[in-house]
Design a protein around this motif. Structure first.
Motif, PDB file in Angstrom:
ATOM      1  N   ALA A   1       0.824  -1.207   0.000  1.00 11.72           N
ATOM      2  CA  ALA A   1       0.000   0.000   0.000  1.00 11.72           C
ATOM      3  C   ALA A   1       0.861   1.262   0.000  1.00 11.72           C
ATOM      4  O   ALA A   1       0.453   2.309  -0.515  1.00 11.72           O
ATOM      5  CB  ALA A   1      -0.931  -0.005   1.215  1.00 11.72           C
ATOM      6  N   GLN A   2       2.060   1.147   0.558  1.00 13.04           N
ATOM      7  CA  GLN A   2       2.980   2.292   0.604  1.00 13.04           C
ATOM      8  C   GLN A   2       3.873   2.379  -0.629  1.00 13.04           C
ATOM      9  O   GLN A   2       4.726   3.252  -0.728  1.00 13.04           O
ATOM     10  CB  GLN A   2       3.861   2.196   1.858  1.00 13.04           C
ATOM     11  CG  GLN A   2       3.090   2.275   3.160  1.00 13.04           C
ATOM     12  CD  GLN A   2       3.944   1.909   4.360  1.00 13.04           C
ATOM     13  OE1 GLN A   2       5.153   2.120   4.373  1.00 13.04           O
ATOM     14  NE2 GLN A   2       3.319   1.325   5.387  1.00 13.04           N
ATOM     15  N   GLY A   3       3.677   1.442  -1.581  1.00 14.44           N
ATOM     16  CA  GLY A   3       4.477   1.461  -2.802  1.00 14.44           C
ATOM     17  C   GLY A   3       5.890   0.954  -2.625  1.00 14.44           C
ATOM     18  O   GLY A   3       6.799   1.316  -3.376  1.00 14.44           O
ATOM     19  N   VAL A   4       6.090   0.091  -1.637  1.00 16.61           N
ATOM     20  CA  VAL A   4       7.424  -0.459  -1.369  1.00 16.61           C
ATOM     21  C   VAL A   4       7.639  -1.722  -2.200  1.00 16.61           C
ATOM     22  O   VAL A   4       6.758  -2.591  -2.268  1.00 16.61           O
ATOM     23  CB  VAL A   4       7.591  -0.788   0.127  1.00 16.61           C
ATOM     24  CG1 VAL A   4       8.944  -1.455   0.386  1.00 16.61           C
ATOM     25  CG2 VAL A   4       7.451   0.475   0.965  1.00 16.61           C
ATOM     26  N   ASP A   5       8.796  -1.821  -2.836  1.00 13.39           N
ATOM     27  CA  ASP A   5       9.134  -3.001  -3.626  1.00 13.39           C
ATOM     28  C   ASP A   5       9.699  -4.083  -2.705  1.00 13.39           C
ATOM     29  O   ASP A   5      10.757  -3.893  -2.089  1.00 13.39           O
ATOM     30  CB  ASP A   5      10.163  -2.623  -4.699  1.00 13.39           C
ATOM     31  CG  ASP A   5      10.514  -3.792  -5.614  1.00 13.39           C
ATOM     32  OD1 ASP A   5       9.897  -4.859  -5.468  1.00 13.39           O
ATOM     33  OD2 ASP A   5      11.399  -3.635  -6.476  1.00 13.39           O
ATOM     34  N   LEU A   6       8.999  -5.209  -2.613  1.00 13.67           N
ATOM     35  CA  LEU A   6       9.429  -6.294  -1.717  1.00 13.67           C
ATOM     36  C   LEU A   6      10.101  -7.445  -2.468  1.00 13.67           C
ATOM     37  O   LEU A   6      10.252  -8.542  -1.921  1.00 13.67           O
ATOM     38  CB  LEU A   6       8.212  -6.841  -0.951  1.00 13.67           C
ATOM     39  CG  LEU A   6       7.500  -5.848  -0.008  1.00 13.67           C
ATOM     40  CD1 LEU A   6       6.279  -6.518   0.612  1.00 13.67           C
ATOM     41  CD2 LEU A   6       8.439  -5.357   1.081  1.00 13.67           C
ATOM     42  N   THR A   7      10.515  -7.176  -3.705  1.00 14.99           N
ATOM     43  CA  THR A   7      11.096  -8.246  -4.520  1.00 14.99           C
ATOM     44  C   THR A   7      12.282  -8.911  -3.836  1.00 14.99           C
ATOM     45  O   THR A   7      12.435 -10.133  -3.858  1.00 14.99           O
ATOM     46  CB  THR A   7      11.561  -7.680  -5.883  1.00 14.99           C
ATOM     47  OG1 THR A   7      10.451  -7.065  -6.537  1.00 14.99           O
ATOM     48  CG2 THR A   7      12.107  -8.795  -6.768  1.00 14.99           C
ATOM     49  N   ASN A   8      13.142  -8.116  -3.204  1.00 19.23           N
ATOM     50  CA  ASN A   8      14.368  -8.658  -2.606  1.00 19.23           C
ATOM     51  C   ASN A   8      14.212  -8.979  -1.122  1.00 19.23           C
ATOM     52  O   ASN A   8      15.209  -9.141  -0.412  1.00 19.23           O
ATOM     53  CB  ASN A   8      15.520  -7.670  -2.795  1.00 19.23           C
ATOM     54  CG  ASN A   8      15.881  -7.489  -4.253  1.00 19.23           C
ATOM     55  OD1 ASN A   8      15.613  -8.354  -5.082  1.00 19.23           O
ATOM     56  ND2 ASN A   8      16.490  -6.368  -4.586  1.00 19.23           N
ATOM     57  N   ILE A   9      12.978  -9.067  -0.668  1.00 21.25           N
ATOM     58  CA  ILE A   9      12.720  -9.364   0.741  1.00 21.25           C
ATOM     59  C   ILE A   9      12.247 -10.807   0.895  1.00 21.25           C
ATOM     60  O   ILE A   9      11.340 -11.260   0.195  1.00 21.25           O
ATOM     61  CB  ILE A   9      11.643  -8.401   1.315  1.00 21.25           C
ATOM     62  CG1 ILE A   9      12.122  -6.942   1.228  1.00 21.25           C
ATOM     63  CG2 ILE A   9      11.296  -8.765   2.743  1.00 21.25           C
ATOM     64  CD1 ILE A   9      13.387  -6.651   2.007  1.00 21.25           C
ATOM     65  N   ILE A  10      12.860 -11.529   1.821  1.00 19.55           N
ATOM     66  CA  ILE A  10      12.408 -12.882   2.150  1.00 19.55           C
ATOM     67  C   ILE A  10      11.213 -12.729   3.073  1.00 19.55           C
ATOM     68  O   ILE A  10      11.354 -12.293   4.220  1.00 19.55           O
ATOM     69  CB  ILE A  10      13.531 -13.694   2.825  1.00 19.55           C
ATOM     70  CG1 ILE A  10      14.770 -13.747   1.932  1.00 19.55           C
ATOM     71  CG2 ILE A  10      13.038 -15.119   3.131  1.00 19.55           C
ATOM     72  CD1 ILE A  10      15.958 -14.434   2.582  1.00 19.55           C
ATOM     73  N   LYS A  11      10.054 -13.102   2.602  1.00 23.12           N
ATOM     74  CA  LYS A  11       8.816 -12.759   3.308  1.00 23.12           C
ATOM     75  C   LYS A  11       8.414 -13.774   4.369  1.00 23.12           C
ATOM     76  O   LYS A  11       7.650 -13.452   5.285  1.00 23.12           O
ATOM     77  CB  LYS A  11       7.677 -12.587   2.301  1.00 23.12           C
ATOM     78  CG  LYS A  11       7.968 -11.515   1.249  1.00 23.12           C
ATOM     79  CD  LYS A  11       6.887 -11.471   0.191  1.00 23.12           C
ATOM     80  CE  LYS A  11       7.257 -10.503  -0.922  1.00 23.12           C
ATOM     81  NZ  LYS A  11       8.430 -10.959  -1.689  1.00 23.12           N
ATOM     82  N   ASP A  12       8.901 -15.008   4.278  1.00 22.55           N
ATOM     83  CA  ASP A  12       8.390 -16.046   5.166  1.00 22.55           C
ATOM     84  C   ASP A  12       9.386 -16.491   6.238  1.00 22.55           C
ATOM     85  O   ASP A  12       9.326 -17.626   6.720  1.00 22.55           O
ATOM     86  CB  ASP A  12       7.949 -17.258   4.345  1.00 22.55           C
ATOM     87  CG  ASP A  12       9.089 -17.825   3.505  1.00 22.55           C
ATOM     88  OD1 ASP A  12      10.171 -17.209   3.478  1.00 22.55           O
ATOM     89  OD2 ASP A  12       8.889 -18.878   2.871  1.00 22.55           O
ATOM     90  N   LEU A  13      10.289 -15.616   6.645  1.00 20.85           N
ATOM     91  CA  LEU A  13      11.279 -16.002   7.652  1.00 20.85           C
ATOM     92  C   LEU A  13      10.633 -16.352   8.986  1.00 20.85           C
ATOM     93  O   LEU A  13      11.158 -17.160   9.746  1.00 20.85           O
ATOM     94  CB  LEU A  13      12.302 -14.883   7.855  1.00 20.85           C
ATOM     95  CG  LEU A  13      13.336 -14.686   6.743  1.00 20.85           C
ATOM     96  CD1 LEU A  13      14.345 -13.627   7.140  1.00 20.85           C
ATOM     97  CD2 LEU A  13      14.044 -15.989   6.420  1.00 20.85           C
ATOM     98  N   ALA A  14       9.501 -15.705   9.273  1.00 24.53           N
ATOM     99  CA  ALA A  14       8.824 -15.992  10.533  1.00 24.53           C
ATOM    100  C   ALA A  14       8.292 -17.424  10.576  1.00 24.53           C
ATOM    101  O   ALA A  14       8.083 -17.992  11.645  1.00 24.53           O
ATOM    102  CB  ALA A  14       7.669 -15.001  10.738  1.00 24.53           C
ATOM    103  N   LEU A  15       8.063 -17.999   9.397  1.00 21.92           N
ATOM    104  CA  LEU A  15       7.572 -19.383   9.315  1.00 21.92           C
ATOM    105  C   LEU A  15       8.714 -20.381   9.253  1.00 21.92           C
ATOM    106  O   LEU A  15       8.665 -21.457   9.847  1.00 21.92           O
ATOM    107  CB  LEU A  15       6.687 -19.558   8.065  1.00 21.92           C
ATOM    108  CG  LEU A  15       5.413 -18.705   8.008  1.00 21.92           C
ATOM    109  CD1 LEU A  15       4.736 -18.893   6.662  1.00 21.92           C
ATOM    110  CD2 LEU A  15       4.476 -19.102   9.130  1.00 21.92           C
ATOM    111  N   ASN A  16       9.759 -20.010   8.515  1.00 20.77           N
ATOM    112  CA  ASN A  16      10.870 -20.946   8.321  1.00 20.77           C
ATOM    113  C   ASN A  16      12.128 -20.158   7.992  1.00 20.77           C
ATOM    114  O   ASN A  16      12.307 -19.712   6.866  1.00 20.77           O
ATOM    115  CB  ASN A  16      10.538 -21.919   7.187  1.00 20.77           C
ATOM    116  CG  ASN A  16      11.674 -22.871   6.893  1.00 20.77           C
ATOM    117  OD1 ASN A  16      12.495 -23.144   7.770  1.00 20.77           O
ATOM    118  ND2 ASN A  16      11.738 -23.357   5.670  1.00 20.77           N
ATOM    119  N   ASP A  17      12.958 -19.986   8.970  1.00 20.21           N
ATOM    120  CA  ASP A  17      14.169 -19.176   8.774  1.00 20.21           C
ATOM    121  C   ASP A  17      15.225 -19.989   8.037  1.00 20.21           C
ATOM    122  O   ASP A  17      16.086 -20.621   8.633  1.00 20.21           O
ATOM    123  CB  ASP A  17      14.708 -18.693  10.119  1.00 20.21           C
ATOM    124  CG  ASP A  17      15.833 -17.673   9.925  1.00 20.21           C
ATOM    125  OD1 ASP A  17      16.224 -17.435   8.760  1.00 20.21           O
ATOM    126  OD2 ASP A  17      16.313 -17.113  10.916  1.00 20.21           O
TER     127      ASP A  17
END
Length: 460
Positions: free
Chosen positions: A38-54
């Motif tokens: 919603a803030q227009g941030v590019d999350l392409t290079n972000i690992i999104k599921d670390l909280a589930l499986n680091d």
């Protein structure tokens, strides 16, 4: 301007969602992604599921072990560790970026250098570094280019290793102008030419060499306004055009290799004299044979049409293409493979190129039934911008000096079709469609782009 954040910032938001808002890890991740999007941030290079499986621990651990083992020349578990790292890198671009920041590239170069006499390790390391740099080519440096060159020149190279080296080189060239220039300046063209010139050249190697040659002529890096795609294509064509043309006859029964060679030739024929060189080598006859021998193969027909369009840049060659009898085959290919958007687009582009400033060539296409084929293509792909644009150009070039014959388009109802396309595509194709309608002598509302203000000019 694209906004970016660090992995730490993202992880902090997810952690806050879990601890302060009592969300489950899945809910916390979903909410964080929605917030940043919603803030227009590019999350392409972000690992999104670390909280589930680091899985970063596996990446860092693998890199550390590889570094230790390569220094100690320990190879017992090397392939297992490489495969573990590879499986993590395959998941997404974010993990590849993370691994690159934590020394994966340098470590893999070290493995390739220290274990060059171990084919299994080298091949696994090559697969791993290729995946690491897929969509992440900024990692390449001078050391990497030098290693690529030395691997290509290794005297005891097996075909599998060579294939993987070429695949790595190609991946480094995609969307990275400076990598292309660095690799090209290292003299890789001599190595590629040598591979194509071998009498016992492996077919998979020929295909991969073609892919690398095309990658070196790309102009797809938006970070650089001016690239050297044309210079690279020119240099490659001067050294390899004759070799590639000879390979067409050697592999004439292999549709995959023939297609790759034709597509490569299409990307290299960027000058008038190259078109003539190809014709002198009896290349046009070969294209005729392709249309005849592979009438139902979509990909090879598309590749042949792309090559024909490139050859049409030379007026003499363009005339010979028509006199050789290819026009009916082009129409037949579009008709037969009309379900393929790629073939239809390439076929219309071919007609456009061959009829440009050539009323006699246009007359041949009228005689071949091109009008009904173009009309059918417009009807079938009314919502496809590429097809409509190429159709507009083809209609223009066939009509501008053939006023009498162009009435056939009008009889088939092209005016209503183009007006429908205009309503669908609007400003994107307005100029192309209106220009075609104008050259057909039909009514069209043209916009006056520049108007004066009625002021009297004065001289100081």
């Amino acid at each position: 301007m694209v906004r970016v954040i660090s992995q730490e910032t993202y992880d902090e938001v997810v952690k806050e969602n879990i601890e302060e808002f009592s969300m489950s890890p899945e809910e916390a991740i979903k909410d964080a992604v929605e917030q940043f999007n919603a803030q227009g941030v590019d999350l392409t290079n972000i690992i999104k599921d670390l909280a589930l499986n680091d899985s970063t621990d596996d990446i860092i651990s693998s890199i550390k072990k590889l570094s230790e083992y390569s220094t100690a020349a320990e190879c017992k578990h090397m392939t297992i560790i490489l495969n573990t790292l590879m499986s993590e890198l395959e998941k997404d671009i974010a993990r590849r970026v993370f691994a690159g920041k934590n020394g994966a590239y340098t470590t893999l170069l070290q493995v390739l250098t220290n274990f060059k006499d171990k084919p299994i390790i080298v091949q696994t390391a090559l697969k791993t570094i290729t995946i690491l740099m897929t969509g992440n080519p900024d990692l390449l440096d001078e050391a990497g280019v030098n290693l690529q060159k030395s691997l290509l020149e290794a005297p005891n190279n097996d075909s599998q290793t060579l294939h993987l080296v070429l695949k790595w080189i190609r991946e480094c060239c995609i969307k990275h102008e400076m990598n292309r220039q660095q690799i090209f300046n290292a003299g890789i063209l001599n190595n590629l030419k040598l591979e194509l010139s071998k009498k016992d050249a492996n077919m998979s190697i020929v295909k991969e060499v073609c892919l690398v040659l095309r990658a070196l002529t790309l102009d797809d890096d938006i970070r650089h306004e001016y690239g050297k795609a044309h210079e690279h294509a020119t240099t490659i064509a001067r050294q390899i055009l004759h070799t590639l043309t000879k390979l067409l006859s050697i592999y004439k029964s292999n549709e995959v290799i023939v297609g790759e060679i034709m597509l490569t030739l299409a990307s290299l024929i960027v000058r008038n004299e190259f078109c003539q060189d190809f014709e002198d080598a009896k290349g046009i006859q070969f294209i005729l044979d392709v249309f005849t021998n592979f009438p139902e193969v979509e990909k090879i027909n598309w590749q042949a049409l792309k090559l024909l369009k490139s050859l049409a840049g030379n007026d003499d060659v363009k005339a010979h293409i028509i006199t050789s009898g290819i026009a009916p085959l082009i129409i037949y290919a579009i008709s037969r493979l009309r379900s393929s958007e790629a073939v239809v687009t390439a076929g219309l582009a071919c007609i456009s190129a061959l009829t440009l400033k050539s009323p006699s060539n246009a007359g041949v296409f009228y005689d071949c039934g091109a009008v009904s084929i173009i009309i059918d293509a417009i009807k079938a792909y009314l919502k496809c911008a590429n097809v409509i644009q190429q159709a507009s150009w083809a209609v223009r070039n066939m009509s501008v000096r053939n006023t009498y014959e162009s009435k056939e388009f009008i009889a088939y109802g092209i005016e209503e079709l183009f007006n429908q396309a205009l309503r669908i595509h609007g400003q994107n194709l307005e100029d192309d469609i209106k220009a075609a309608l104008r050259d057909l002598g039909l009514k069209v509302n043209l916009k006056e782009q520049w108007t004066g203000k009625g002021c009297v000019l004065t001289h100081e």
